[in-house]
Design an enzyme around this catalytic site. Structure first.
Site, PDB file in Angstrom:
ATOM      1  N   GLU A 194      -3.651   6.227  18.997  1.00 43.04           N
ATOM      2  CA  GLU A 194      -4.270   4.988  18.495  1.00 43.04           C
ATOM      3  C   GLU A 194      -3.482   3.801  19.041  1.00 43.04           C
ATOM      4  O   GLU A 194      -2.303   3.647  18.753  1.00 43.04           O
ATOM      5  CB  GLU A 194      -4.222   5.026  16.964  1.00 43.04           C
ATOM      6  CG  GLU A 194      -4.997   3.927  16.309  1.00 43.04           C
ATOM      7  CD  GLU A 194      -4.991   4.087  14.780  1.00 43.04           C
ATOM      8  OE1 GLU A 194      -5.276   5.189  14.266  1.00 43.04           O
ATOM      9  OE2 GLU A 194      -4.664   3.096  14.104  1.00 43.04           O
ATOM     10  N   ARG A 222       0.116   5.601  16.480  1.00 40.80           N
ATOM     11  CA  ARG A 222       0.202   6.945  15.903  1.00 40.80           C
ATOM     12  C   ARG A 222      -0.551   7.953  16.754  1.00 40.80           C
ATOM     13  O   ARG A 222      -1.441   7.579  17.528  1.00 40.80           O
ATOM     14  CB  ARG A 222      -0.279   6.986  14.450  1.00 40.80           C
ATOM     15  CG  ARG A 222      -1.552   6.229  14.162  1.00 40.80           C
ATOM     16  CD  ARG A 222      -1.774   6.089  12.643  1.00 40.80           C
ATOM     17  NE  ARG A 222      -2.891   5.188  12.390  1.00 40.80           N
ATOM     18  CZ  ARG A 222      -3.243   4.707  11.214  1.00 40.80           C
ATOM     19  NH1 ARG A 222      -2.587   5.048  10.138  1.00 40.80           N
ATOM     20  NH2 ARG A 222      -4.275   3.895  11.076  1.00 40.80           N
ATOM     21  N   ARG A 243       9.649   5.911  -3.283  1.00 43.70           N
ATOM     22  CA  ARG A 243      10.036   6.850  -4.345  1.00 43.70           C
ATOM     23  C   ARG A 243      11.478   7.297  -4.177  1.00 43.70           C
ATOM     24  O   ARG A 243      11.940   7.433  -3.050  1.00 43.70           O
ATOM     25  CB  ARG A 243       9.179   8.139  -4.273  1.00 43.70           C
ATOM     26  CG  ARG A 243       7.718   7.936  -4.437  1.00 43.70           C
ATOM     27  CD  ARG A 243       7.030   9.303  -4.552  1.00 43.70           C
ATOM     28  NE  ARG A 243       5.590   9.080  -4.485  1.00 43.70           N
ATOM     29  CZ  ARG A 243       4.841   9.424  -3.458  1.00 43.70           C
ATOM     30  NH1 ARG A 243       5.371  10.045  -2.425  1.00 43.70           N
ATOM     31  NH2 ARG A 243       3.554   9.174  -3.465  1.00 43.70           N
ATOM     32  N   ASP A 265     -10.412   0.630   1.064  1.00 41.61           N
ATOM     33  CA  ASP A 265     -10.401   2.056   1.388  1.00 41.61           C
ATOM     34  C   ASP A 265     -11.737   2.657   0.952  1.00 41.61           C
ATOM     35  O   ASP A 265     -12.527   2.010   0.268  1.00 41.61           O
ATOM     36  CB  ASP A 265      -9.243   2.755   0.659  1.00 41.61           C
ATOM     37  CG  ASP A 265      -7.920   2.569   1.399  1.00 41.61           C
ATOM     38  OD1 ASP A 265      -7.939   2.449   2.632  1.00 41.61           O
ATOM     39  OD2 ASP A 265      -6.880   2.543   0.721  1.00 41.61           O
ATOM     40  N   TYR A 325      -9.798  -5.425   2.962  1.00 36.90           N
ATOM     41  CA  TYR A 325      -9.140  -4.196   3.412  1.00 36.90           C
ATOM     42  C   TYR A 325      -9.464  -3.077   2.400  1.00 36.90           C
ATOM     43  O   TYR A 325      -8.608  -2.603   1.678  1.00 36.90           O
ATOM     44  CB  TYR A 325      -7.634  -4.472   3.431  1.00 36.90           C
ATOM     45  CG  TYR A 325      -6.744  -3.539   4.214  1.00 36.90           C
ATOM     46  CD1 TYR A 325      -7.068  -2.209   4.442  1.00 36.90           C
ATOM     47  CD2 TYR A 325      -5.533  -3.991   4.717  1.00 36.90           C
ATOM     48  CE1 TYR A 325      -6.223  -1.369   5.138  1.00 36.90           C
ATOM     49  CE2 TYR A 325      -4.680  -3.169   5.420  1.00 36.90           C
ATOM     50  CZ  TYR A 325      -5.028  -1.868   5.621  1.00 36.90           C
ATOM     51  OH  TYR A 325      -4.179  -1.036   6.309  1.00 36.90           O
ATOM     52  N   ARG A 361      -8.524  -7.023  13.402  1.00 38.60           N
ATOM     53  CA  ARG A 361      -7.635  -6.270  14.267  1.00 38.60           C
ATOM     54  C   ARG A 361      -8.466  -5.166  14.888  1.00 38.60           C
ATOM     55  O   ARG A 361      -9.163  -4.432  14.185  1.00 38.60           O
ATOM     56  CB  ARG A 361      -6.484  -5.687  13.451  1.00 38.60           C
ATOM     57  CG  ARG A 361      -5.451  -5.005  14.285  1.00 38.60           C
ATOM     58  CD  ARG A 361      -4.167  -4.917  13.501  1.00 38.60           C
ATOM     59  NE  ARG A 361      -4.281  -3.976  12.394  1.00 38.60           N
ATOM     60  CZ  ARG A 361      -4.259  -2.664  12.539  1.00 38.60           C
ATOM     61  NH1 ARG A 361      -4.162  -2.122  13.729  1.00 38.60           N
ATOM     62  NH2 ARG A 361      -4.348  -1.884  11.487  1.00 38.60           N
ATOM     63  N   ARG A 415       0.823  -1.210   0.000  1.00 37.58           N
ATOM     64  CA  ARG A 415       0.000   0.000   0.000  1.00 37.58           C
ATOM     65  C   ARG A 415       0.859   1.262   0.000  1.00 37.58           C
ATOM     66  O   ARG A 415       0.417   2.323  -0.414  1.00 37.58           O
ATOM     67  CB  ARG A 415      -0.887   0.022   1.260  1.00 37.58           C
ATOM     68  CG  ARG A 415      -1.996  -0.995   1.279  1.00 37.58           C
ATOM     69  CD  ARG A 415      -2.618  -1.109   2.659  1.00 37.58           C
ATOM     70  NE  ARG A 415      -3.160   0.114   3.206  1.00 37.58           N
ATOM     71  CZ  ARG A 415      -4.387   0.579   2.978  1.00 37.58           C
ATOM     72  NH1 ARG A 415      -5.196  -0.092   2.196  1.00 37.58           N
ATOM     73  NH2 ARG A 415      -4.795   1.694   3.527  1.00 37.58           N
TER      74      ARG A 415
END
Ligand code: FAD
Ligand code: UDP
Length: 370
Positions: A298, A278, A174, A351, A349, A247, A170
């Site tokens: 979290e 996070r 770069r 989005d 999963y 999860r 995901r």
């Protein structure tokens, strides 16, 4: 008698209900939570839209999906550029030249590529079989050890060797100085929060909250000709092939009397020893200028049982095997007037943009439209 009973007022249920209404069908949406919107729900705390079920950044490559969303709510120009904090040192994400400069002091992309290639060459990974091998073969040992292993293992509560490789794919890799977490053409946050999107989609559609479908299934089934089910598929079938694992997470919000806590919406804590994954500072999603701020830590929840909130499907071989058995049943169920959709019912999963595409696809089949 409604045409559709929609179980779940999340994005899938809301988009399906909108399309059903467009096709002159009547719907009743029920949700067991006290609010609509599923996991995109925001709570306004002192003028700040708090993403109650974790940071949600909308992104898509599909112009039609972007236009569809913009038909209900104005999207701002937020670009997600999370930071990773590892043992007191900050790194840019996703993995890019800024990260490599911070790690190794390199400014030449070719040099960064050489360092990674050098770290990978002795690992002998031809076909990555799991998340660890996938990550190592993408970014090498240093990035894996500092920015991936600890974060992933505390987040998923298991070794990275036991996780599917698609999860790490995901993230972009770069060799340019570009901190945009997504490669998609379109990205933003709804001005005024996600509730506006859900309100727009479900305008003039009846929603009943605090209603658990399983509390009185025959009664709810009797209200409509067909059911659109967006809850847990294993629960729908009374766990007859076993429980699917998800999860779960805990979110701890704090309202602070300061204008700026961390200067960024998302900071990941990538070392295993920090108990949360996070910290989200919500005002930065909408460029807020309030004199106060709201942050959310979290925390991963270790272990899973069916009393917990299911956030992420765990798509390993064992769970996918169980899911496939339920899916076979659901195909038979389709003829019995139940449509399964969304992250929980499809154990996928997804989005948000993928949920929208999937709801359109199911609605197109259902209403025989193109
Ligand atoms: P949900 O939002 O889960 O909605 C299902 C609804 O069904 C819930 O409201 C639930 O209460 C209800 N329900 C379940 N069972 C019953 C029952 N028995 N009776 C009545 N009601 C029931 N996507 C992105 O695109 N970008 C992101 O940045 C992003 N970040 C995320 C962060 C986190 C922490 C999580 C968990 C997800 C994230 N997502 C993100 C994914 C996004 O949340 C989902 O794609 C989307 O919200 C799924 O919509 P849904 O309708 O399938 O499911
Ligand atoms: N990940 C990581 N370090 C990070 C961020 C992500 O190792 O700082 C890994 C982790 O395994 C995670 C996956 O990348 O599950 C996907 O990250 P993403 O941010 O897409 O996860 P989500 O927002 O869905 O929780």
């Amino acid at each position: 008698m409604y045409d559709y009973l929609i179980v779940g007022s999340g994005l899938f249920g809301a988009v399906f209900a909108y399309l059903a209404k467009q096709n002159n069908k009547t719907c009743l949406i029920i949700d067991k939570r006290a609010h609509a919107g599923g996991n995109v729900y925001c709570e306004n705390i002192e003028g700040i839209n708090v993403h109650k079920y974790g940071a949600h950044i909308f992104h898509t490559n599909e112009k039609w999906i972007w236009d569809f969303v913009n038909g209900f709510v104005e999207m701002n120009n937020y670009v997600n550029s999370p930071l990773a904090l590892y043992k007191g040192q900050l790194f840019n994400l996703p993995f890019n030249m800024n990260t490599f400069y911070q790690l190794w002091g390199v400014i030449d992309p070719n040099e960064a590529q050489r360092i990674i290639a050098d770290q990978i060459k002795d690992l002998n990974i031809t076909y990555p079989r799991n998340l660890e091998e996938q990550a190592l073969s993408m970014v090498g040992v240093d990035v894996y050890e500092k920015l991936i292993k600890g974060y992933t293992e505390k987040q998923w509560g298991r070794s990275a060797k036991e996780l599917p490789s698609f999860i790490i794919k995901r993230l972009p890799l770069r060799f340019t100085y570009n901190n945009n977490y997504f490669n998609d053409k379109f990205q933003g946050i709804p001005v005024g929060g996600y509730n506006r999107l859900i309100e727009g989609l479900t305008r003039d559609i009846e929603i009943k909250l605090d209603c658990d479908y399983f509390a009185d299934r025959p009664y709810y089934n009797g209200l409509a000709r067909k059911v659109v089910f967006t809850g847990k598929i294993d629960e729908f079938y009374d766990y007859q092939f076993g429980e699917l694992e998800y999860r779960s997470l805990t979110f701890r919000d704090e309202l602070l009397p300061i204008a700026n806590f961390q200067g960024n919406a998302v900071v990941n804590y990538t070392e295993y020893e920090v108990p949360y994954t996070r910290i989200i500072e919500h005002k930065h999603f909408e460029f807020g200028t309030q004199p106060h701020t709201v942050i959310t830590r979290e925390y991963p929840v270790q272990g899973y049982n069916k009393a917990m909130e299911p956030y992420y499907p765990v798509n390993d071989d064992r769970n996918n095997g169980i899911y496939n058995q339920y899916k076979s049943l659901s195909k038979q169920e389709a003829s019995a007037n139940v449509i399964f959709g969304g992250r929980l019912a499809e154990y996928k999963y997804y989005d948000m943009h993928q949920i929208i595409a999937s709801a359109f696809k199911k609605a197109q089949t259902e209403f025989a439209i193109s």
